[in-house]
Each structure stands twice: as C-alpha cells, then as structure tokens.
Design a protein around this motif. Structure first.
Motif, PDB file in Angstrom:
ATOM      1  N   LYS A  73       0.831  -1.212   0.000  1.00 15.58           N
ATOM      2  CA  LYS A  73       0.000   0.000   0.000  1.00 15.58           C
ATOM      3  C   LYS A  73       0.863   1.259   0.000  1.00 15.58           C
ATOM      4  CE  LYS A  73      -4.209  -1.681   2.193  1.00 15.58           C
ATOM      5  NZ  LYS A  73      -5.087  -1.595   3.362  1.00 15.58           N
ATOM      6  N   ILE A  74       1.935   1.229   0.789  1.00 10.94           N
ATOM      7  CA  ILE A  74       2.833   2.388   0.839  1.00 10.94           C
ATOM      8  C   ILE A  74       3.550   2.546  -0.498  1.00 10.94           C
ATOM      9  CG2 ILE A  74       4.934   3.328   1.911  1.00 10.94           C
ATOM     10  CD1 ILE A  74       3.936   2.103   4.569  1.00 10.94           C
ATOM     11  N   PRO A  95      20.583   6.095  -0.218  1.00 16.89           N
ATOM     12  CA  PRO A  95      22.052   6.132  -0.311  1.00 16.89           C
ATOM     13  C   PRO A  95      22.656   7.166   0.640  1.00 16.89           C
ATOM     14  CG  PRO A  95      21.024   6.530  -2.466  1.00 16.89           C
ATOM     15  CD  PRO A  95      19.932   6.490  -1.456  1.00 16.89           C
ATOM     16  N   LEU A  96      23.803   6.820   1.206  1.00 13.62           N
ATOM     17  CA  LEU A  96      24.480   7.719   2.139  1.00 13.62           C
ATOM     18  C   LEU A  96      25.091   8.928   1.432  1.00 13.62           C
ATOM     19  CD1 LEU A  96      26.316   5.158   4.454  1.00 13.62           C
ATOM     20  CD2 LEU A  96      24.192   6.406   4.912  1.00 13.62           C
ATOM     21  N   ASN A  97      25.313   8.812   0.134  1.00 15.39           N
ATOM     22  CA  ASN A  97      25.965   9.902  -0.595  1.00 15.39           C
ATOM     23  C   ASN A  97      24.964  10.898  -1.183  1.00 15.39           C
ATOM     24  OD1 ASN A  97      24.923   8.323  -2.636  1.00 15.39           O
ATOM     25  ND2 ASN A  97      26.837   8.146  -3.782  1.00 15.39           N
ATOM     26  N   LYS A  98      23.699  10.816  -0.776  1.00 15.17           N
ATOM     27  CA  LYS A  98      22.679  11.763  -1.222  1.00 15.17           C
ATOM     28  C   LYS A  98      21.946  12.285   0.006  1.00 15.17           C
ATOM     29  CE  LYS A  98      21.949   9.819  -5.776  1.00 15.17           C
ATOM     30  NZ  LYS A  98      21.124   8.998  -6.609  1.00 15.17           N
ATOM     31  N   PRO A  99      21.303  13.449  -0.115  1.00 17.46           N
ATOM     32  CA  PRO A  99      20.559  13.980   1.039  1.00 17.46           C
ATOM     33  C   PRO A  99      19.470  12.997   1.481  1.00 17.46           C
ATOM     34  CG  PRO A  99      20.781  15.651  -0.676  1.00 17.46           C
ATOM     35  CD  PRO A  99      21.273  14.351  -1.262  1.00 17.46           C
ATOM     36  N   MET A 100      19.298  12.861   2.795  1.00 18.46           N
ATOM     37  CA  MET A 100      18.255  11.985   3.330  1.00 18.46           C
ATOM     38  C   MET A 100      16.901  12.610   3.027  1.00 18.46           C
ATOM     39  SD  MET A 100      18.660   9.048   4.691  1.00 18.46           S
ATOM     40  CE  MET A 100      20.296   8.741   4.071  1.00 18.46           C
ATOM     41  N   PRO A 101      15.988  11.853   2.440  1.00 21.15           N
ATOM     42  CA  PRO A 101      14.657  12.389   2.112  1.00 21.15           C
ATOM     43  C   PRO A 101      13.751  12.358   3.348  1.00 21.15           C
ATOM     44  CG  PRO A 101      14.817  10.123   1.392  1.00 21.15           C
ATOM     45  CD  PRO A 101      16.163  10.492   1.963  1.00 21.15           C
ATOM     46  N   LEU A 102      13.998  13.271   4.272  1.00 23.87           N
ATOM     47  CA  LEU A 102      13.290  13.250   5.553  1.00 23.87           C
ATOM     48  C   LEU A 102      11.787  13.408   5.388  1.00 23.87           C
ATOM     49  CD1 LEU A 102      15.819  15.277   7.731  1.00 23.87           C
ATOM     50  CD2 LEU A 102      15.597  12.785   7.502  1.00 23.87           C
ATOM     51  N   ASP A 103      11.355  14.181   4.381  1.00 21.91           N
ATOM     52  CA  ASP A 103       9.920  14.344   4.153  1.00 21.91           C
ATOM     53  C   ASP A 103       9.305  13.015   3.700  1.00 21.91           C
ATOM     54  OD1 ASP A 103       7.732  16.215   4.288  1.00 21.91           O
ATOM     55  OD2 ASP A 103       7.584  15.981   2.110  1.00 21.91           O
ATOM     56  N   LEU A 104      10.012  12.273   2.862  1.00 25.01           N
ATOM     57  CA  LEU A 104       9.531  10.959   2.418  1.00 25.01           C
ATOM     58  C   LEU A 104       9.485   9.993   3.606  1.00 25.01           C
ATOM     59  CD1 LEU A 104       8.659   8.938   0.280  1.00 25.01           C
ATOM     60  CD2 LEU A 104      11.067   8.642  -0.343  1.00 25.01           C
ATOM     61  N   ILE A 105      10.494  10.032   4.456  1.00 24.49           N
ATOM     62  CA  ILE A 105      10.509   9.180   5.651  1.00 24.49           C
ATOM     63  C   ILE A 105       9.322   9.534   6.549  1.00 24.49           C
ATOM     64  CG2 ILE A 105      11.813   8.638   7.753  1.00 24.49           C
ATOM     65  CD1 ILE A 105      14.378   9.031   5.940  1.00 24.49           C
ATOM     66  N   ARG A 106       9.017  10.810   6.656  1.00 27.23           N
ATOM     67  CA  ARG A 106       7.853  11.261   7.431  1.00 27.23           C
ATOM     68  C   ARG A 106       6.567  10.667   6.842  1.00 27.23           C
ATOM     69  NH1 ARG A 106       9.076  16.090   7.420  1.00 27.23           N
ATOM     70  NH2 ARG A 106       9.816  16.252   9.548  1.00 27.23           N
ATOM     71  N   LYS A 107       6.423  10.732   5.522  1.00 28.86           N
ATOM     72  CA  LYS A 107       5.221  10.211   4.868  1.00 28.86           C
ATOM     73  C   LYS A 107       5.094   8.694   5.059  1.00 28.86           C
ATOM     74  CE  LYS A 107       5.103  13.758   1.295  1.00 28.86           C
ATOM     75  NZ  LYS A 107       5.291  14.036  -0.138  1.00 28.86           N
ATOM     76  N   ILE A 108       6.208   7.981   4.925  1.00 30.75           N
ATOM     77  CA  ILE A 108       6.186   6.525   5.122  1.00 30.75           C
ATOM     78  C   ILE A 108       5.749   6.212   6.554  1.00 30.75           C
ATOM     79  CG2 ILE A 108       7.620   4.442   5.284  1.00 30.75           C
ATOM     80  CD1 ILE A 108       9.297   5.658   2.930  1.00 30.75           C
ATOM     81  N   ILE A 113       1.690   4.367  10.477  1.00 33.43           N
ATOM     82  CA  ILE A 113       0.829   4.586  11.646  1.00 33.43           C
ATOM     83  C   ILE A 113      -0.616   4.256  11.283  1.00 33.43           C
ATOM     84  CG2 ILE A 113      -0.140   6.347  13.184  1.00 33.43           C
ATOM     85  CD1 ILE A 113       2.680   7.660  13.141  1.00 33.43           C
ATOM     86  N   ALA A 114      -1.064   4.720  10.117  1.00 31.03           N
ATOM     87  CA  ALA A 114      -2.437   4.427   9.678  1.00 31.03           C
ATOM     88  C   ALA A 114      -2.645   2.919   9.543  1.00 31.03           C
ATOM     89  CB  ALA A 114      -2.730   5.140   8.355  1.00 31.03           C
ATOM     90  N   GLU A 115      -1.669   2.215   8.958  1.00 31.52           N
ATOM     91  CA  GLU A 115      -1.775   0.758   8.830  1.00 31.52           C
ATOM     92  C   GLU A 115      -1.796   0.094  10.204  1.00 31.52           C
ATOM     93  OE1 GLU A 115       0.408  -0.002   4.503  1.00 31.52           O
ATOM     94  OE2 GLU A 115       1.535  -0.390   6.323  1.00 31.52           O
ATOM     95  N   ASN A 116      -0.930   0.564  11.096  1.00 34.70           N
ATOM     96  CA  ASN A 116      -0.837   0.013  12.445  1.00 34.70           C
ATOM     97  C   ASN A 116      -2.158   0.214  13.193  1.00 34.70           C
ATOM     98  OD1 ASN A 116      -0.251   0.566  15.478  1.00 34.70           O
ATOM     99  ND2 ASN A 116       1.588  -0.528  14.817  1.00 34.70           N
ATOM    100  N   GLN A 117      -2.731   1.411  13.105  1.00 33.76           N
ATOM    101  CA  GLN A 117      -3.980   1.704  13.802  1.00 33.76           C
ATOM    102  C   GLN A 117      -5.140   0.888  13.237  1.00 33.76           C
ATOM    103  OE1 GLN A 117      -3.930   5.993  13.399  1.00 33.76           O
ATOM    104  NE2 GLN A 117      -2.983   6.265  15.405  1.00 33.76           N
ATOM    105  N   ALA A 118      -5.150   0.707  11.905  1.00 29.72           N
ATOM    106  CA  ALA A 118      -6.199  -0.111  11.285  1.00 29.72           C
ATOM    107  C   ALA A 118      -6.093  -1.562  11.752  1.00 29.72           C
ATOM    108  CB  ALA A 118      -6.105  -0.022   9.763  1.00 29.72           C
ATOM    109  N   ALA A 119      -4.879  -2.068  11.837  1.00 25.79           N
ATOM    110  CA  ALA A 119      -4.670  -3.447  12.297  1.00 25.79           C
ATOM    111  C   ALA A 119      -5.080  -3.589  13.767  1.00 25.79           C
ATOM    112  CB  ALA A 119      -3.210  -3.864  12.103  1.00 25.79           C
ATOM    113  N   ALA A 120      -4.739  -2.593  14.594  1.00 31.54           N
ATOM    114  CA  ALA A 120      -5.089  -2.632  16.007  1.00 31.54           C
ATOM    115  C   ALA A 120      -6.612  -2.590  16.170  1.00 31.54           C
ATOM    116  CB  ALA A 120      -4.440  -1.474  16.757  1.00 31.54           C
ATOM    117  N   ALA A 121      -7.295  -1.746  15.380  1.00 34.52           N
ATOM    118  CA  ALA A 121      -8.762  -1.644  15.447  1.00 34.52           C
ATOM    119  C   ALA A 121      -9.414  -2.957  15.009  1.00 34.52           C
ATOM    120  CB  ALA A 121      -9.243  -0.488  14.580  1.00 34.52           C
ATOM    121  N   LYS A 122      -8.860  -3.550  13.959  1.00 30.23           N
ATOM    122  CA  LYS A 122      -9.398  -4.826  13.457  1.00 30.23           C
ATOM    123  C   LYS A 122      -9.243  -5.907  14.521  1.00 30.23           C
ATOM    124  CE  LYS A 122      -9.130  -7.904   9.470  1.00 30.23           C
ATOM    125  NZ  LYS A 122      -8.440  -8.183   8.209  1.00 30.23           N
TER     126      LYS A 122
END
Length: 126
Positions: A73-74, A95-108, A113-122
């Motif tokens: 899904k992600i 890759p270590l030789n490129k800027p870390m995509p912190l915004d992408l890591i935030r989105k992932i 969290i949404a997947e985790n919460q859905a699984a917990a609710a189920k």
C-alpha cells in the motif's frame, strides 16, 4: 542469541559520525510523527513499536540506510517518490551519498501509523 545492541543510542554509536547524524535525523523524524511509539531494538535494528506491535525499523549499511517495512500500500501511495530509490521487497534504501529524504521518511511513517492503527482496530473488533 543475544542482541548486539541494547538501545538505539548504542546502535547508532557504532557508525561513523556522519552516518550517526543521518540515523539521528531519521530517528527524530519518526519520533516527531509517532511520539507514542516505544523505541527498542528488534532483529538488531532500531525499531519503533506502537499499539503493541512494530511500526517501523531502520538500519545503517555500508552505502545506504534502509527503512522497513514499505508495504504494498505504501509502495503504491508513494510510487513516484520511491521510484528514485532501490530497495528490496518491503524496504527502501536511501544512499548515504545523497541527502536523506526526511519528508519521504515522514510520509512513510505516517502511512505506517495508519496501517498500524487499522490493524489494532481490526484486532480489537475480533
């Protein structure tokens, strides 16, 4: 078999200073998005648990930092942003030789969290 590292700090401390900084940045992003997650070490990797189960892992390697899991899904939801990165089924490698995509890591992390919460609710409904 005992874990090599007993804390995320100990794990991060085994890397060169520049990689330590990147790992700490990733940790901070995950912590900011999931403040209620519990930090631990699982499979000898920094892990964040939420609702009694794992939320997200990250690991430093020789040439990249991997983030796990990147579910189907992600992968679909972030296909365009993930297309520039290698990985394995269920992970993405930054890759270590490129800027870390912190915004992408935030989105992932937000999607996990949404997947985790859905699984917990189920699970609670059963």
């Amino acid at each position: 078999m005992a874990a090599k590292h007993h804390s995320i700090d100990a794990y991060i401390g085994t890397f060169p200073k520049d990689v330590q900084e990147l790992l700490q940045e990733i940790r901070a992003v995950i912590r900011s998005v999931a403040p209620d997650a519990v930090e631990t070490i699982s499979y000898d990797m920094p892990t964040f648990n939420l609702n009694g189960t794992y939320l997200i892992y990250f690991a430093g390697w020789k040439k990249h930092i991997a983030l796990y899991p990147v579910t189907g899904k992600i992968s679909e939801a972030l296909a365009a942003e993930l297309s520039g990165y290698k990985g394995t089924k269920g992970s993405v490698h930054f890759p270590l030789n490129k800027p870390m995509p912190l915004d992408l890591i935030r989105k992932i992390t937000e999607l996990r969290i949404a997947e985790n919460q859905a699984a917990a609710a189920k699970q609670a409904a059963n």
